[in-house]
Scaffold this active site. Sequence first.
Site, mmCIF file in Angstrom:
data_model
loop_
_atom_site.group_PDB
_atom_site.id
_atom_site.type_symbol
_atom_site.label_atom_id
_atom_site.label_comp_id
_atom_site.label_asym_id
_atom_site.label_seq_id
_atom_site.Cartn_x
_atom_site.Cartn_y
_atom_site.Cartn_z
ATOM 1 N N TYR A 143 55.803 19.790 -34.123
ATOM 2 C CA TYR A 143 55.214 18.917 -35.142
ATOM 3 C C TYR A 143 55.068 17.531 -34.540
ATOM 4 O O TYR A 143 56.011 16.999 -33.957
ATOM 5 C CB TYR A 143 56.103 18.855 -36.388
ATOM 6 C CG TYR A 143 55.554 17.948 -37.466
ATOM 7 C CD1 TYR A 143 54.420 18.297 -38.207
ATOM 8 C CD2 TYR A 143 56.163 16.723 -37.759
ATOM 9 C CE1 TYR A 143 53.908 17.461 -39.191
ATOM 10 C CE2 TYR A 143 55.655 15.884 -38.750
ATOM 11 C CZ TYR A 143 54.532 16.262 -39.458
ATOM 12 O OH TYR A 143 54.042 15.432 -40.437
ATOM 13 N N ASP A 238 57.011 13.657 -27.062
ATOM 14 C CA ASP A 238 57.174 13.183 -28.439
ATOM 15 C C ASP A 238 58.665 13.119 -28.724
ATOM 16 O O ASP A 238 59.311 14.113 -29.034
ATOM 17 C CB ASP A 238 56.449 14.122 -29.413
ATOM 18 C CG ASP A 238 56.501 13.593 -30.848
ATOM 19 O OD1 ASP A 238 57.250 12.619 -31.095
ATOM 20 O OD2 ASP A 238 55.802 14.149 -31.718
ATOM 21 N N LYS A 266 61.503 7.106 -36.105
ATOM 22 C CA LYS A 266 62.790 7.385 -36.766
ATOM 23 C C LYS A 266 63.920 6.407 -36.388
ATOM 24 O O LYS A 266 63.970 5.315 -36.933
ATOM 25 C CB LYS A 266 63.152 8.849 -36.567
ATOM 26 C CG LYS A 266 62.099 9.736 -37.282
ATOM 27 C CD LYS A 266 62.379 11.216 -37.338
ATOM 28 C CE LYS A 266 61.386 11.902 -38.261
ATOM 29 N NZ LYS A 266 60.475 12.842 -37.636
HETATM 30 C C1 LIG Z 1 58.892 12.914 -37.742
HETATM 31 C C2 LIG Z 1 58.090 13.276 -36.561
HETATM 32 C C3 LIG Z 1 56.798 12.777 -36.351
HETATM 33 C C4 LIG Z 1 56.059 11.998 -37.407
HETATM 34 O O1 LIG Z 1 56.675 10.814 -37.747
HETATM 35 P P1 LIG Z 1 56.326 10.145 -39.165
HETATM 36 O O2 LIG Z 1 57.082 8.842 -39.117
HETATM 37 O O3 LIG Z 1 56.810 11.091 -40.206
HETATM 38 O O4 LIG Z 1 54.854 9.948 -39.220
HETATM 39 C C5 LIG Z 1 56.165 13.047 -35.163
HETATM 40 N N1 LIG Z 1 56.756 13.785 -34.221
HETATM 41 C C6 LIG Z 1 57.989 14.288 -34.376
HETATM 42 C C7 LIG Z 1 58.613 15.077 -33.269
HETATM 43 C C8 LIG Z 1 58.686 14.077 -35.562
HETATM 44 O O5 LIG Z 1 59.884 14.633 -35.746
#
Ligand SMILES: *Cc1c(COP(=O)(O)O)cnc(C)c1O
Length: 417
Positions: A143, A238, A266
């Site tokens: 994701y 990511d 995060k």
């Molecule tokens: C949470 C997440 C995102 C998206 O971040 P948002 O702040 O919710 O837009 C992208 N990549 C990873 C791996 C994530 O866990």
Amino acid sequence: MVKENLMTFNRAKKYLVGGVNSPVRSFSYVGGQPLLIKKGKGARIYDYDSKRYIDYVLSWGSLILGHAHPAVMGALKKRIDQGLSFGATNALEIELAAAILEAIPAMDKIRFVNSGTEAVMAALRLARGYTKRDRIIKFEHSYHGHADYLLAASGSGLATLSIARSRGVPEEFIKNTLVAPYGDSEYLIRTFRKYGSKVAAVIFEPVGGNYGVIPPDISFLRFLRSVTSKYGALLVADEVITGFRSRFGSLSEEFGITPDLITLGKIIGGGLPVGACAGKEKVMRYLAPLGKVYQASTFAGNPIVMQAGVSTLLTLKKLQKKYPNLRDLTVELTGFIREQAGEYAVPLEVNSYGSMFSLKFKSREGFKKFYKGMLDAGVFLAPSEYESNFLSFAHTGKDIEETKKAVKSALSRVRER
Ligand SMILES: *Cc1c(COP(=O)(O)O)cnc(C)c1O
């Protein structure tokens, strides 16, 4: 007086779609009314009926120091009287940039945005602008936020809600997204042989966090580095979840991999909305205003967010020797869950990495029963088997003991049927 929750939820449903502002907050997977949280302190959160929960969601992994950490709250209270947003550079942006780049020495420059989604959008646009190629490769079940072209074979809420591909995303938008099975180097070699000259980037999560916890295949990740280099594509890590989660810095570095770009989010916002794209100088200079890859935002580098990030990272830096303790606490809890699942003869797969863990039951029914049992016993877990749970530095041995008791009573409920 146990009515506030229900009233609040009914009101939420009147105005918010499904009563929530993000689908992962709904209890679509487990059923029933989602949690509505009034406040949090340390490892604990409180709903509108003042019921207390030990929190393993932690704003989806953002709050590694726990809720309302005094150092973060104190700094924010001091800062807030100086104004909320300027649309001009503030010294706190430099401070957070420096703190992050010192912890991730392989990266030279950083651009702040407001969410992980935006961070990934910026990174991939940059990769495309830099390579002058259009295709990107992502992995099944990963994701990377909710940008149109990334909503193919995604984990997180899409997996939870069984949405293979979001409606509202034109075929056109997704045709440059290639989805590969994770860990299959043969598949990637074939893909690169076929499309190699068109691939701008491969994006990966160092530890999968959005289809339950998917432990890393480090030799595969190293292979990603070599195959992307060979074909002139960029490697994008990511690290929106993994950045600062299991060590003070990036997880890629621990695996001995140097990506071209790293996305963060995060944890680096300390609980406020943030994202960032860090990269090598030679790539980052393609970004506007220096380069022709456009990327902008009204609120990027917001001083309040930056302050929360700076205070969080300063505090974390002092705690960095304690990351192993955090892992040990997680190992203790997950080990206990595994052992008790055996005792109660409940087939259960427990995956963990560092301070992340996820539980996969044989049936969704099993998870539902377990989940409700945990909730009743005052433990808040992610309401889907596809999401990760997290520990924070605020979690103590006492919290773990209390959680263990909850585990026993919840497993006994799964058993009786
Ligand atoms: C949470 C997440 C995102 C998206 O971040 P948002 O702040 O919710 O837009 C992208 N990549 C990873 C791996 C994530 O866990």
